[in-house]
Design an enzyme around this catalytic site. Structure first.
Site, PDB file in Angstrom:
ATOM      1  N   SER A 146      30.339   3.302 -44.846  1.00 41.85           N
ATOM      2  CA  SER A 146      30.081   2.886 -46.236  1.00 41.85           C
ATOM      3  C   SER A 146      31.381   2.402 -46.856  1.00 41.85           C
ATOM      4  O   SER A 146      32.478   2.818 -46.439  1.00 41.85           O
ATOM      5  CB  SER A 146      29.550   4.089 -47.024  1.00 41.85           C
ATOM      6  OG  SER A 146      29.568   3.821 -48.407  1.00 41.85           O
ATOM      7  N   TYR A 159      30.250  12.989 -50.225  1.00 39.53           N
ATOM      8  CA  TYR A 159      29.828  11.747 -49.554  1.00 39.53           C
ATOM      9  C   TYR A 159      31.043  10.918 -49.124  1.00 39.53           C
ATOM     10  O   TYR A 159      31.106  10.451 -47.978  1.00 39.53           O
ATOM     11  CB  TYR A 159      28.922  10.930 -50.481  1.00 39.53           C
ATOM     12  CG  TYR A 159      28.309   9.728 -49.795  1.00 39.53           C
ATOM     13  CD1 TYR A 159      27.306   9.885 -48.834  1.00 39.53           C
ATOM     14  CD2 TYR A 159      28.723   8.435 -50.097  1.00 39.53           C
ATOM     15  CE1 TYR A 159      26.746   8.787 -48.203  1.00 39.53           C
ATOM     16  CE2 TYR A 159      28.159   7.324 -49.464  1.00 39.53           C
ATOM     17  CZ  TYR A 159      27.175   7.506 -48.523  1.00 39.53           C
ATOM     18  OH  TYR A 159      26.614   6.420 -47.882  1.00 39.53           O
TER      19      TYR A 159
HETATM   20  N1  LIG Z   1      21.595   2.572 -48.960  1.00 36.54           N
HETATM   21  C1  LIG Z   1      22.884   2.358 -49.235  1.00 36.54           C
HETATM   22  O1  LIG Z   1      23.246   1.880 -50.321  1.00 36.54           O
HETATM   23  C2  LIG Z   1      23.933   2.682 -48.201  1.00 36.54           C
HETATM   24  C3  LIG Z   1      25.209   2.142 -48.381  1.00 36.54           C
HETATM   25  C4  LIG Z   1      26.203   2.421 -47.455  1.00 36.54           C
HETATM   26  C5  LIG Z   1      25.924   3.216 -46.365  1.00 36.54           C
HETATM   27  N2  LIG Z   1      24.686   3.751 -46.211  1.00 36.54           N
HETATM   28  C6  LIG Z   1      24.444   4.602 -45.052  1.00 36.54           C
HETATM   29  O2  LIG Z   1      23.379   4.100 -44.304  1.00 36.54           O
HETATM   30  C7  LIG Z   1      22.735   5.144 -43.596  1.00 36.54           C
HETATM   31  C8  LIG Z   1      21.234   5.055 -43.791  1.00 36.54           C
HETATM   32  O3  LIG Z   1      20.975   5.205 -45.167  1.00 36.54           O
HETATM   33  P1  LIG Z   1      19.665   4.639 -45.889  1.00 36.54           P
HETATM   34  O4  LIG Z   1      20.117   4.013 -47.135  1.00 36.54           O
HETATM   35  O5  LIG Z   1      18.825   3.894 -44.934  1.00 36.54           O
HETATM   36  O6  LIG Z   1      18.985   6.038 -46.298  1.00 36.54           O
HETATM   37  P2  LIG Z   1      17.528   6.648 -46.048  1.00 36.54           P
HETATM   38  O7  LIG Z   1      16.485   5.624 -46.265  1.00 36.54           O
HETATM   39  O8  LIG Z   1      17.491   7.908 -46.839  1.00 36.54           O
HETATM   40  O9  LIG Z   1      17.537   6.996 -44.477  1.00 36.54           O
HETATM   41  C9  LIG Z   1      18.304   8.043 -43.960  1.00 36.54           C
HETATM   42  C10 LIG Z   1      17.833   8.283 -42.535  1.00 36.54           C
HETATM   43  O10 LIG Z   1      18.638   9.338 -41.965  1.00 36.54           O
HETATM   44  C11 LIG Z   1      17.761  10.276 -41.346  1.00 36.54           C
HETATM   45  N3  LIG Z   1      18.351  11.598 -41.328  1.00 36.54           N
HETATM   46  C12 LIG Z   1      18.852  12.306 -42.377  1.00 36.54           C
HETATM   47  N4  LIG Z   1      19.257  13.514 -41.968  1.00 36.54           N
HETATM   48  C13 LIG Z   1      19.003  13.588 -40.630  1.00 36.54           C
HETATM   49  C14 LIG Z   1      19.183  14.584 -39.631  1.00 36.54           C
HETATM   50  N5  LIG Z   1      19.711  15.780 -39.945  1.00 36.54           N
HETATM   51  N6  LIG Z   1      18.813  14.310 -38.369  1.00 36.54           N
HETATM   52  C15 LIG Z   1      18.265  13.109 -38.053  1.00 36.54           C
HETATM   53  N7  LIG Z   1      18.076  12.112 -38.949  1.00 36.54           N
HETATM   54  C16 LIG Z   1      18.430  12.361 -40.218  1.00 36.54           C
HETATM   55  C17 LIG Z   1      16.488  10.222 -42.182  1.00 36.54           C
HETATM   56  O11 LIG Z   1      15.381  10.629 -41.389  1.00 36.54           O
HETATM   57  P3  LIG Z   1      14.631  12.051 -41.467  1.00 36.54           P
HETATM   58  O12 LIG Z   1      14.709  12.533 -42.872  1.00 36.54           O
HETATM   59  O13 LIG Z   1      13.249  11.719 -41.000  1.00 36.54           O
HETATM   60  O14 LIG Z   1      15.359  12.925 -40.498  1.00 36.54           O
HETATM   61  C18 LIG Z   1      16.397   8.734 -42.458  1.00 36.54           C
HETATM   62  O15 LIG Z   1      15.752   8.073 -41.383  1.00 36.54           O
HETATM   63  C19 LIG Z   1      23.357   6.446 -44.116  1.00 36.54           C
HETATM   64  O16 LIG Z   1      24.313   6.908 -43.201  1.00 36.54           O
HETATM   65  C20 LIG Z   1      24.019   6.022 -45.411  1.00 36.54           C
HETATM   66  O17 LIG Z   1      25.115   6.823 -45.750  1.00 36.54           O
HETATM   67  C21 LIG Z   1      23.671   3.497 -47.093  1.00 36.54           C
END
Ligand SMILES: NC(=O)c1ccc[n+]([C@@H]2O[C@H](COP(=O)([O-])OP(=O)(O)OC[C@H]3O[C@@H](n4cnc5c(N)ncnc54)[C@H](OP(=O)(O)O)[C@@H]3O)[C@@H](O)[C@H]2O)c1
Length: 260
Positions: A146, A159
């Protein structure tokens, strides 16, 4: 030279956090490109739906319900994927949780959870696949970090710490794997519309649509980039912040409380 479609054909791609948001978006994008997908997350029902959706797009996918915090389970998941789909070519370490708390509300259990999913979970994912990649002399490790990795942001201690650790971890791995044939790509996205950012009242400058973010991630992987940051406008602000003296950075960051 391999074209973009050829790059993914028959590649076994293991995506953690594939039940939602970026991971799901990547799965749906890569399915028609011919990748063989291993989709990991805890919520099996959501993974099953995505597997069906990828099949409708002509893709091949396997759902593996697993918690990235469990190193043994991750190793077993990698074994199962290799047995069913073949050697893992690309790991996309994407599973993560986003949090936003003022330090006065931060409790140690909460912090431990963020660090264990975002950092140790990613390290467990690497450990599950990297020995085989080194042995085969080929592979790619991709971190979804990120822009929050670069400097501390308000209300984001856990975070920011987790993403700074994740980026540093993968950078060290990249150096260790120099000349091994295994590439490492670290992605630093800004704000993207996913369930992670949904419902936030805070300002999210240059908030991107998921459909605009996915091609940037896919392209960075195809090109084997070492590190990318986007959108360029916010990445430029963040890079400028890294050059600022601390007193100036604190003053500006406190007045631009992006993450509520
Ligand atoms: N959205 C943004 O603005 C943004 C920006 C920069 C970086 N990111 C990064 O991108 C990544 C994905 O984020 P997203 O925005 O797509 O969020 P999201 O829609 O909440 O997805 C998060 C994913 O992580 C999985 N997860 C969480 N805890 C887990 C665990 N203990 N074991 C296995 N899987 C787990 C969740 O699946 P389950 O709950 O089914 O396990 C879900 O599939 C993250 O690392 C986040 O920090 C996001």
């Amino acid at each position: 030279m391999e074209n973009a479609m050829g790059f993914w054909t028959n590649k076994v791609v293991m995506i953690t956090g594939a039940s939602s948001g970026i991971g799901k978006g990547l799965a749906l994008d890569l399915a028609p490109r011919g990748a063989k997908l291993a989709l990991l997350a805890r919520r099996q029902n959501l993974l099953d739906e995505i597997v069906n959706a990828t099949r409708l797009r002509g893709g091949k996918a396997l759902a593996v319900a697993v918690d990235v915090r469990d190193a043994d389970a991750m190793r077993a998941a990698a074994d199962r994927i290799e047995a069913q789909l073949g050697p893992i070519d690309i790991l996309i370490a994407n599973a993560g949780v986003g949090t936003s708390n003022h330090i006065s509300q931060l409790d140690p259990i909460h912090t431990a959870n963020v660090i264990s999913i975002n950092v140790l979970g990613a390290a467990n994912s690497v450990a599950a696949v990297v020995p085989q990649m080194i042995e085969r002399g080929t592979g790619q490790l991709v971190a979804i970090s990120s822009l929050a990795a670069y400097r501390g942001l308000p209300k984001s201690a856990a975070y920011c710490a987790s993403k700074a650790a994740m980026s540093a971890y993968f950078e060290s791995v990249r150096i260790d794997l120099r000349d091994s044939g295994v590439r490492v790509t670290i992605i630093h996205p800004g704000f993207i519309k996913t369930p992670l950012t949904a419902g936030r009242d805070a300002k999210m400058p240059y908030l991107m649509e998921l459909d605009d973010a996915i091609p940037k991630i896919v392209s960075a992987i195809e090109k084997g980039k070492k590190s990318v940051a986007f959108p360029w406008q916010l990445a430029t602000v963040v890079r400028a912040g890294m050059l600022m003296p601390t007193f100036m950075y604190d003053w500006i960051a406190a007045r631009n409380s992006f993450r509520e």
